[in-house]
Design a protein around this motif. Structure first.
Motif, PDB file in Angstrom:
ATOM      1  N   ILE A   1      76.082  28.586 104.747  1.00 21.12           N
ATOM      2  CA  ILE A   1      75.967  29.864 104.022  1.00 21.12           C
ATOM      3  C   ILE A   1      76.613  30.976 104.852  1.00 21.12           C
ATOM      4  O   ILE A   1      77.372  31.805 104.337  1.00 21.12           O
ATOM      5  N   GLU A   2      76.345  30.961 106.154  1.00 25.99           N
ATOM      6  CA  GLU A   2      76.901  32.004 107.038  1.00 25.99           C
ATOM      7  C   GLU A   2      78.434  31.943 107.064  1.00 25.99           C
ATOM      8  O   GLU A   2      79.105  32.974 107.007  1.00 25.99           O
ATOM      9  N   GLU A   3      78.955  30.720 107.123  1.00 22.45           N
ATOM     10  CA  GLU A   3      80.421  30.570 107.141  1.00 22.45           C
ATOM     11  C   GLU A   3      81.030  31.041 105.829  1.00 22.45           C
ATOM     12  O   GLU A   3      82.043  31.729 105.812  1.00 22.45           O
ATOM     13  N   THR A   4      80.408  30.647 104.731  1.00 23.77           N
ATOM     14  CA  THR A   4      80.934  31.016 103.413  1.00 23.77           C
ATOM     15  C   THR A   4      80.877  32.529 103.212  1.00 23.77           C
ATOM     16  O   THR A   4      81.817  33.143 102.716  1.00 23.77           O
ATOM     17  N   ALA A   5      79.765  33.126 103.614  1.00 23.94           N
ATOM     18  CA  ALA A   5      79.573  34.573 103.395  1.00 23.94           C
ATOM     19  C   ALA A   5      80.257  35.407 104.476  1.00 23.94           C
ATOM     20  O   ALA A   5      80.405  36.624 104.312  1.00 23.94           O
ATOM     21  N   GLU A   6      80.632  34.732 105.581  1.00 25.37           N
ATOM     22  CA  GLU A   6      81.166  35.435 106.758  1.00 25.37           C
ATOM     23  C   GLU A   6      80.190  36.513 107.229  1.00 25.37           C
ATOM     24  O   GLU A   6      80.575  37.625 107.587  1.00 25.37           O
TER      25      GLU A   6
ATOM     26  N   SER B   1      75.949  36.781 109.138  1.00 22.51           N
ATOM     27  CA  SER B   1      74.807  36.036 109.673  1.00 22.51           C
ATOM     28  C   SER B   1      73.657  36.100 108.646  1.00 22.51           C
ATOM     29  O   SER B   1      73.659  36.967 107.768  1.00 22.51           O
ATOM     30  N   ILE B   2      72.687  35.196 108.803  1.00 25.27           N
ATOM     31  CA  ILE B   2      71.530  35.200 107.888  1.00 25.27           C
ATOM     32  C   ILE B   2      70.812  36.567 107.922  1.00 25.27           C
ATOM     33  O   ILE B   2      70.542  37.137 106.856  1.00 25.27           O
ATOM     34  N   PRO B   3      70.525  37.129 109.112  1.00 28.94           N
ATOM     35  CA  PRO B   3      69.879  38.451 109.100  1.00 28.94           C
ATOM     36  C   PRO B   3      70.714  39.507 108.369  1.00 28.94           C
ATOM     37  O   PRO B   3      70.166  40.347 107.645  1.00 28.94           O
ATOM     38  N   GLU B   4      72.032  39.448 108.519  1.00 34.43           N
ATOM     39  CA  GLU B   4      72.892  40.416 107.803  1.00 34.43           C
ATOM     40  C   GLU B   4      72.805  40.211 106.292  1.00 34.43           C
ATOM     41  O   GLU B   4      72.763  41.179 105.523  1.00 34.43           O
ATOM     42  N   ILE B   5      72.763  38.963 105.878  1.00 35.25           N
ATOM     43  CA  ILE B   5      72.680  38.688 104.432  1.00 35.25           C
ATOM     44  C   ILE B   5      71.370  39.258 103.875  1.00 35.25           C
ATOM     45  O   ILE B   5      71.355  39.947 102.852  1.00 35.25           O
ATOM     46  N   PHE B   6      70.259  38.988 104.580  1.00 42.94           N
ATOM     47  CA  PHE B   6      68.956  39.512 104.128  1.00 42.94           C
ATOM     48  C   PHE B   6      68.977  41.039 104.112  1.00 42.94           C
ATOM     49  O   PHE B   6      68.476  41.663 103.188  1.00 42.94           O
ATOM     50  N   ASN B   7      69.569  41.601 105.152  1.00 41.37           N
ATOM     51  CA  ASN B   7      69.573  43.052 105.289  1.00 41.37           C
ATOM     52  C   ASN B   7      70.462  43.731 104.243  1.00 41.37           C
ATOM     53  O   ASN B   7      70.074  44.712 103.617  1.00 41.37           O
ATOM     54  N   ASP B   8      71.664  43.204 104.058  1.00 43.37           N
ATOM     55  CA  ASP B   8      72.635  43.871 103.176  1.00 43.37           C
ATOM     56  C   ASP B   8      72.455  43.504 101.707  1.00 43.37           C
ATOM     57  O   ASP B   8      72.748  44.314 100.831  1.00 43.37           O
ATOM     58  N   HIS B   9      72.028  42.267 101.440  1.00 41.94           N
ATOM     59  CA  HIS B   9      71.967  41.799 100.036  1.00 41.94           C
ATOM     60  C   HIS B   9      70.554  41.491  99.557  1.00 41.94           C
ATOM     61  O   HIS B   9      70.320  41.403  98.352  1.00 41.94           O
TER      62      HIS B   9
END
Ligand code: S3P
Length: 169
Positions: A37-42, A44-52
Protein backbone atom coordinates in the motif's frame (compact mmCIF):
# COMPACT_ATOMS: atom_id res chain seq x y z
CA UNK A 1 -0.74 -26.49 -0.25
CA UNK A 2 -2.85 -23.52 -1.31
CA UNK A 3 -1.33 -21.02 -3.70
CA UNK A 4 -1.97 -18.14 -1.27
CA UNK A 5 -1.19 -18.19 2.44
CA UNK A 6 -2.55 -15.28 4.50
CA UNK A 7 -1.10 -14.54 7.94
CA UNK A 8 -3.58 -12.60 10.02
CA UNK A 9 -3.61 -11.21 13.55
CA UNK A 10 -3.30 -8.13 15.70
CA UNK A 11 -0.56 -5.51 15.22
CA UNK A 12 2.70 -6.86 16.62
CA UNK A 13 1.80 -10.55 16.31
CA UNK A 14 4.79 -11.35 14.07
CA UNK A 15 3.02 -11.66 10.69
CA UNK A 16 5.73 -9.91 8.66
CA UNK A 17 8.76 -11.60 10.25
CA UNK A 18 7.25 -15.09 10.13
CA UNK A 19 5.71 -14.46 6.71
CA UNK A 20 9.09 -13.63 5.15
CA UNK A 21 10.65 -16.74 6.72
CA UNK A 22 7.77 -18.99 5.69
CA UNK A 23 7.86 -17.71 2.11
CA UNK A 24 11.56 -18.63 1.87
CA UNK A 25 10.85 -22.11 3.22
CA UNK A 26 8.04 -22.90 0.79
CA UNK A 27 9.49 -21.05 -2.22
CA UNK A 28 6.66 -18.53 -2.48
CA UNK A 29 6.93 -14.77 -2.90
CA UNK A 30 6.50 -12.79 0.30
CA UNK A 31 4.12 -9.82 0.24
CA UNK A 32 3.66 -7.38 3.11
CA UNK A 33 0.33 -5.71 2.38
CA UNK A 34 1.22 -2.56 4.32
CA UNK A 35 4.42 -2.14 2.29
CA UNK A 36 2.53 -2.70 -0.93
CA UNK A 37 0.00 0.00 0.00
CA UNK A 38 2.84 2.38 0.91
CA UNK A 39 4.63 1.72 -2.38
CA UNK A 40 1.46 2.15 -4.43
CA UNK A 41 0.43 5.34 -2.62
CA UNK A 42 4.02 6.62 -2.36
CA UNK A 43 3.17 7.56 1.24
CA UNK A 44 3.80 5.96 4.63
CA UNK A 45 0.89 4.40 6.56
CA UNK A 46 0.87 7.26 9.12
CA UNK A 47 0.77 9.78 6.24
CA UNK A 48 -2.12 7.94 4.61
CA UNK A 49 -4.10 7.95 7.88
CA UNK A 50 -3.23 11.58 8.48
CA UNK A 51 -3.89 12.96 5.00
CA UNK A 52 -6.74 10.70 3.81
CA UNK A 53 -8.15 9.05 6.94
CA UNK A 54 -8.71 5.42 7.94
CA UNK A 55 -11.65 4.90 5.59
CA UNK A 56 -9.54 5.61 2.52
CA UNK A 57 -6.77 3.39 3.89
CA UNK A 58 -9.29 0.52 4.24
CA UNK A 59 -10.43 0.98 0.67
CA UNK A 60 -6.87 0.85 -0.62
CA UNK A 61 -6.22 -2.19 1.58
CA UNK A 62 -9.23 -3.90 0.02
CA UNK A 63 -8.13 -3.03 -3.53
CA UNK A 64 -4.65 -4.46 -2.88
CA UNK A 65 -6.12 -7.64 -1.41
CA UNK A 66 -8.36 -8.12 -4.46
CA UNK A 67 -5.32 -7.74 -6.68
CA UNK A 68 -3.32 -10.27 -4.60
CA UNK A 69 -6.16 -12.78 -4.87
CA UNK A 70 -5.44 -12.93 -8.60
CA UNK A 71 -1.76 -13.77 -8.10
CA UNK A 72 -0.22 -17.11 -7.19
CA UNK A 73 2.38 -18.65 -4.88
CA UNK A 74 2.27 -15.92 -2.27
CA UNK A 75 2.71 -15.72 1.48
CA UNK A 76 0.93 -12.52 2.51
CA UNK A 77 1.22 -10.69 5.80
CA UNK A 78 -1.96 -8.67 6.20
CA UNK A 79 -2.50 -5.49 8.22
CA UNK A 80 -4.05 -6.14 11.64
CA UNK A 81 -7.35 -4.54 10.65
CA UNK A 82 -7.72 -6.07 7.19
CA UNK A 83 -9.73 -9.18 8.18
CA UNK A 84 -12.22 -7.00 10.04
CA UNK A 85 -13.22 -4.62 7.24
CA UNK A 86 -15.33 -5.02 4.09
CA UNK A 87 -15.54 -8.73 3.41
CA UNK A 88 -11.81 -9.27 3.52
CA UNK A 89 -11.94 -12.33 5.80
CA UNK A 90 -14.32 -14.06 3.37
CA UNK A 91 -12.17 -13.01 0.44
CA UNK A 92 -9.06 -14.53 2.04
CA UNK A 93 -10.83 -17.73 3.08
CA UNK A 94 -12.13 -18.14 -0.47
CA UNK A 95 -8.80 -17.51 -2.15
CA UNK A 96 -6.31 -19.27 0.11
CA UNK A 97 -5.38 -20.54 3.57
CA UNK A 98 -5.69 -18.17 6.51
CA UNK A 99 -3.59 -18.56 9.66
CA UNK A 100 -4.33 -16.51 12.79
CA UNK A 101 -1.26 -15.81 14.94
CA UNK A 102 -2.83 -15.57 18.37
CA UNK A 103 -1.23 -13.72 21.29
CA UNK A 104 -2.51 -12.38 24.60
CA UNK A 105 -3.07 -8.61 25.04
CA UNK A 106 -0.12 -8.50 27.47
CA UNK A 107 2.24 -10.20 25.00
CA UNK A 108 1.07 -7.88 22.20
CA UNK A 109 1.61 -4.84 24.41
CA UNK A 110 5.20 -5.89 25.18
CA UNK A 111 5.96 -6.44 21.50
CA UNK A 112 4.33 -3.20 20.38
CA UNK A 113 6.30 -1.18 22.94
CA UNK A 114 9.53 -2.69 21.58
CA UNK A 115 8.57 -2.25 17.93
CA UNK A 116 9.97 0.60 15.84
CA UNK A 117 7.14 0.48 13.26
CA UNK A 118 4.94 3.60 13.37
CA UNK A 119 1.32 2.59 13.85
CA UNK A 120 -1.23 5.42 13.72
CA UNK A 121 -3.85 3.59 15.80
CA UNK A 122 -1.58 3.35 18.86
CA UNK A 123 0.61 6.44 18.53
CA UNK A 124 1.01 8.47 21.72
CA UNK A 125 -0.62 5.94 24.06
CA UNK A 126 0.82 5.31 27.52
CA UNK A 127 1.42 1.68 28.57
CA UNK A 128 -1.84 1.33 30.53
CA UNK A 129 -3.80 3.05 27.74
CA UNK A 130 -2.18 0.74 25.21
CA UNK A 131 -3.14 -2.38 27.15
CA UNK A 132 -6.76 -1.24 27.49
CA UNK A 133 -6.87 -0.35 23.81
CA UNK A 134 -5.50 -3.76 22.79
CA UNK A 135 -7.92 -5.63 25.07
CA UNK A 136 -10.98 -3.87 23.75
CA UNK A 137 -10.00 -3.92 20.06
CA UNK A 138 -8.79 -7.53 20.17
CA UNK A 139 -12.10 -8.65 21.64
CA UNK A 140 -13.93 -7.17 18.63
CA UNK A 141 -11.38 -8.31 16.07
CA UNK A 142 -11.20 -11.90 17.32
CA UNK A 143 -14.72 -12.43 15.98
CA UNK A 144 -13.10 -12.14 12.55
CA UNK A 145 -9.67 -13.63 13.30
CA UNK A 146 -11.26 -16.79 14.69
CA UNK A 147 -12.74 -17.56 11.31
CA UNK A 148 -9.23 -18.43 10.09
CA UNK A 149 -8.60 -21.95 8.80
CA UNK A 150 -5.85 -22.34 11.42
CA UNK A 151 -5.30 -20.68 14.78
CA UNK A 152 -1.76 -20.94 16.16
CA UNK A 153 -0.10 -19.80 19.36
CA UNK A 154 2.10 -16.87 18.35
CA UNK A 155 4.49 -17.16 21.32
CA UNK A 156 7.86 -18.61 20.28
CA UNK A 157 6.34 -19.52 16.95
CA UNK A 158 8.78 -20.76 14.29
CA UNK A 159 8.28 -20.71 10.53
CA UNK A 160 8.99 -24.49 10.49
CA UNK A 161 5.85 -25.00 12.58
CA UNK A 162 3.79 -23.04 10.06
CA UNK A 163 5.32 -24.95 7.17
CA UNK A 164 4.50 -28.27 8.83
CA UNK A 165 0.96 -27.14 9.51
CA UNK A 166 0.48 -26.32 5.83
CA UNK A 167 2.08 -29.55 4.62
CA UNK A 168 -0.01 -31.69 6.99
CA UNK A 169 -3.37 -30.10 6.16
C1 S3P B 1 -3.53 -1.63 11.42
C2 S3P B 1 -2.41 -2.43 11.45
C3 S3P B 1 -1.18 -2.08 10.72
C4 S3P B 1 -1.50 -1.18 9.52
C5 S3P B 1 -2.29 0.00 9.96
C6 S3P B 1 -3.61 -0.37 10.64
C7 S3P B 1 -4.73 -2.06 12.21
O1 S3P B 1 -0.54 -3.26 10.26
O2 S3P B 1 -2.21 -1.90 8.55
O3 S3P B 1 -1.48 0.75 10.84
O4 S3P B 1 -5.83 -1.56 11.94
O5 S3P B 1 -4.56 -2.93 13.09
P1 S3P B 1 0.25 -4.30 11.24
O6 S3P B 1 -0.76 -5.27 11.78
O7 S3P B 1 1.23 -4.95 10.34
O8 S3P B 1 0.88 -3.48 12.31
Amino acid sequence: MDTRIFLIGFMGSGKSTLGAQLARRVGYQFIDMDHMIEETAEMSIPEIFNDHGEEVFRKWEYDILRELCRREKLVISTGGGAPCHSNMMDLMNTHGTTIYLKLSPEALKTRLIQSSTERPLIMGKSEPELLDFIKSLLEKRELFYKRAAHIVDGINLQSQTLEKLLMDS
